[in-house]
Design a protein around this motif. Structure first.
Motif, mmCIF file in Angstrom:
data_model
loop_
_atom_site.group_PDB
_atom_site.id
_atom_site.type_symbol
_atom_site.label_atom_id
_atom_site.label_comp_id
_atom_site.label_asym_id
_atom_site.label_seq_id
_atom_site.Cartn_x
_atom_site.Cartn_y
_atom_site.Cartn_z
ATOM 1 N N GLY A 50 5.781 25.295 -79.984
ATOM 2 C CA GLY A 50 6.614 24.211 -80.506
ATOM 3 C C GLY A 50 6.631 23.012 -79.579
ATOM 4 O O GLY A 50 6.535 21.861 -80.024
ATOM 5 N N LEU A 69 3.349 21.220 -79.827
ATOM 6 C CA LEU A 69 3.275 20.462 -81.081
ATOM 7 C C LEU A 69 4.323 19.348 -81.151
ATOM 8 O O LEU A 69 4.442 18.670 -82.164
ATOM 9 C CB LEU A 69 3.427 21.402 -82.278
ATOM 10 N N ARG A 70 5.099 19.223 -80.092
ATOM 11 C CA ARG A 70 6.149 18.194 -79.987
ATOM 12 C C ARG A 70 7.216 18.331 -81.078
ATOM 13 O O ARG A 70 7.627 17.359 -81.708
ATOM 14 C CB ARG A 70 5.537 16.802 -79.988
ATOM 15 N N VAL A 71 7.646 19.567 -81.291
ATOM 16 C CA VAL A 71 8.720 19.821 -82.251
ATOM 17 C C VAL A 71 10.019 19.291 -81.654
ATOM 18 O O VAL A 71 10.375 19.616 -80.519
ATOM 19 C CB VAL A 71 8.830 21.329 -82.566
ATOM 20 N N THR A 115 10.352 22.062 -88.794
ATOM 21 C CA THR A 115 9.180 21.208 -88.647
ATOM 22 C C THR A 115 8.027 21.928 -89.323
ATOM 23 O O THR A 115 7.811 23.112 -89.075
ATOM 24 C CB THR A 115 8.849 20.945 -87.165
ATOM 25 N N ILE A 135 3.999 22.039 -90.012
ATOM 26 C CA ILE A 135 2.671 21.601 -89.608
ATOM 27 C C ILE A 135 1.744 21.972 -90.763
ATOM 28 O O ILE A 135 1.606 23.148 -91.101
ATOM 29 C CB ILE A 135 2.204 22.284 -88.302
ATOM 30 N N ASP A 191 -2.827 21.754 -89.680
ATOM 31 C CA ASP A 191 -3.027 21.268 -88.311
ATOM 32 C C ASP A 191 -3.221 19.756 -88.234
ATOM 33 O O ASP A 191 -3.689 19.247 -87.217
ATOM 34 C CB ASP A 191 -4.219 21.974 -87.640
ATOM 35 N N TYR A 193 -0.895 17.307 -90.240
ATOM 36 C CA TYR A 193 0.294 16.543 -90.601
ATOM 37 C C TYR A 193 1.537 17.273 -90.129
ATOM 38 O O TYR A 193 1.613 18.495 -90.201
ATOM 39 C CB TYR A 193 0.379 16.363 -92.121
ATOM 40 N N LYS A 194 2.505 16.503 -89.682
ATOM 41 C CA LYS A 194 3.776 17.085 -89.247
ATOM 42 C C LYS A 194 4.898 16.444 -90.056
ATOM 43 O O LYS A 194 4.986 15.218 -90.153
ATOM 44 C CB LYS A 194 3.990 16.843 -87.752
ATOM 45 N N THR A 238 9.041 16.613 -90.233
ATOM 46 C CA THR A 238 10.227 17.096 -89.538
ATOM 47 C C THR A 238 11.451 16.923 -90.418
ATOM 48 O O THR A 238 11.693 15.845 -90.955
ATOM 49 C CB THR A 238 10.441 16.335 -88.209
#
Length: 184
Positions: free
Chosen positions: A145, A148-150, A155, A157, A160, A162-163, A165
């Motif tokens: 996490g 992935l900069r959660v 959140t 993903i 792999d 698009y994110k 939140t």
């Protein structure tokens, strides 16, 4: 609510999902914390409005606990449920505990009751948690996490690439899923 978003799109898109635990506020005491002292009241009001809109859009009940719960027990309990092939049931029941029944998921009795509702042995679950059986797995999930900069939960993903939140509108998910379909 995130699960409700994903589930509502399964008829439109081929979705394979894996839910991983990530604790945003590990500093929260087990009994929970008052959110009014942590966040700007305007931000809280805006977040509640957005969550009410998402719940209404999805036809889900929404009556959350008036506190910020410590999710450490719930995350470990989810791993127990995963190991006992009851993750989906436990996940659903845990979300209902938080968003429909307004329960504090930082409390052992809530975890045990939620386990029972999901067809699991609550006492055995708590024993596994007390033995720290899931500590390493949860650490790996947390590290992923962070990688992935959660910054918020849920959140998502997607492929792999698009994110997303938070509990965003269904159309946000549709747009991203369409982009993925068009790339394949």
């Amino acid at each position: 609510m995130g699960k409700g978003l994903v589930d509502s799109l399964r008829d439109e898109f081929d979705i394979e999902d894996t839910w991983l635990g990530f604790e945003i506020h590990p500093e929260t005491p087990p009994e929970g914390a008052d959110v009014s002292g942590r966040y700007d009241p305007e931000d809280i009001a805006q977040m509640k409005l957005m969550l009410n809109q998402r719940a209404e859009e999805l036809g889900l009940p929404y009556d959350p606990a008036p506190i910020l719960a410590n999710s450490a027990l719930a995350l470990a309990a989810a791993e127990y449920a995963r190991d006992n092939n009851r993750f989906e049931e436990f996940h659903r029941e845990m979300l209902e505990a938080v968003f429909a029944r307004g329960q504090n998921i930082g409390l052992r009795e809530v975890i045990a009751d939620t386990a029972h509702r999901a067809g699991l042995d609550g006492a055995d679950m708590l024993k596994a948690i007390d033995e720290n059986r899931y500590e390493e797995r949860l650490k790996k999930s947390h590290d992923l996490g962070r990688q992935l900069r959660v910054t918020g939960v849920p959140t998502f993903i997607v492929n792999d690439s698009y994110k997303i939140t938070g509990a965003q509108p269904l159309e946000t998910f549709r747009e991203i899923f369409r982009k993925v379909e068009n790339r394949e």
